[in-house]
Design an enzyme around this catalytic site. Structure first.
Site: not given
Length: 284
Positions: A228-229
């Site tokens: 999620d980056d």
């Protein structure tokens, strides 16, 4: 169908006169510019440009354009991507059990809102097969367990290759792709059900409710090895109140997820997103 255009995306070291030089190159070859967007990252010393012009009447034949723009990029010591608006990329959608994002994307493709082909949908559960059948899209179920994960990813990669897939969209796939998968197929867009970087990982709505937030959102981003980056493409938000329960946050969140993913995919397909230094410039 609208007139075909050429889309040039360039990232190069910044210096004076670049806008004039790029526009002059298009004009010198008889191009009629439809859109031109530029950005200078002063800190990085980089110049980003997206120029779109009509293909008809352009002095360089379509088949010769890749070589021509590579020569232009070499002269400017930059990196370039060339696209054509009449191309329909082949996109695979990966899903799990939740249907809202998958249904929304298939409907938008069917209605002509998203300029792409969907040769197949792959899911790790059989629940969405009937939905795909209704849209006439082939459905493949590839179960994933901790033991079979590596084998499942190899099966998915084989399916992507067999169908000539250029982009993968994770429409609530709910599985973390391995670094090995991303090395072989790096072009992946994901929808995460939070306003990143807040509440990364699992159950973001539950954690948002526990914190009593007044705003929740969804984030569409490119997938990287860091969970999620990846570089963010699009984010949407909706207000919540103290009266809302977790179920209300989930219900409201689904709307933001659909919208963020559809917007991000459209931006990507229209070549309005440029990735650099782990972030994006979005020429919307």
């Amino acid at each position: 169908m609208s007139e075909a255009t050429v889309i040039l995306q360039m990232i190069c070291p910044d210096r004076s006169g670049l806008v004039s030089e790029l526009a002059g190159w298009v004009a010198a070859n008889g191009g009629n510019i439809r859109h031109a967007d530029h950005h200078t990252d002063v800190g990085a010393g980089l110049f980003l440009s997206r120029i779109e012009w009509t293909l008809e009447g352009f002095g360089i034949p379509r088949q010769a354009l890749p070589e021509a723009v590579c020569a232009l990029a070499e002269r400017l010591k930059g990196q370039v991507q060339l696209s054509f608006s009449d191309e329909l990329p082949k996109v695979a959608i990966l899903a799990s059990k939740q249907s809202h994002c998958l249904f929304d994307l298939l409907w938008r493709v069917q209605s002509g809102e998203l300029a792409m082909q969907v040769p197949l949908v792959i899911a790790n559960h059989p629940d969405l097969e009937q939905l795909c059948r209704g849209f006439g899209v082939p459905f493949f179920c590839v179960p994933v367990t901790p033991v079979s994960k590596a084998e499942a990813e190899l099966t998915i990669l084989r399916l992507l290759e067999e169908h000539g897939i250029e982009l993968v969209v994770l429409a609530k796939y709910m599985q973390v792709l391995s670094s090995g998968f991303l090395e072989r197929f790096p072009d992946v867009i994901n929808i995460h059900h939070s306003f990143l970087p807040a509440f990364k990982g699992a159950q973001p709505y539950h954690r948002a409710w526990e914190r009593g937030v007044k705003l929740i959102g969804a984030t569409a981003h490119y997938v990287t090895e860091d969970l999620d980056d990846g570089p963010i493409i699009e984010q949407t938000t909706v207000h919540v109140s103290h009266r809302d329960e977790v179920s209300d946050l989930i219900r409201k969140g689904r709307d933001t997820e659909r919208l963020a993913l559809a917007r991000a995919l459209r931006l990507h397909l229209r070549r309005q997103v440029m990735v650099y230094r782990g972030r994006t410039a979005v020429f919307a």
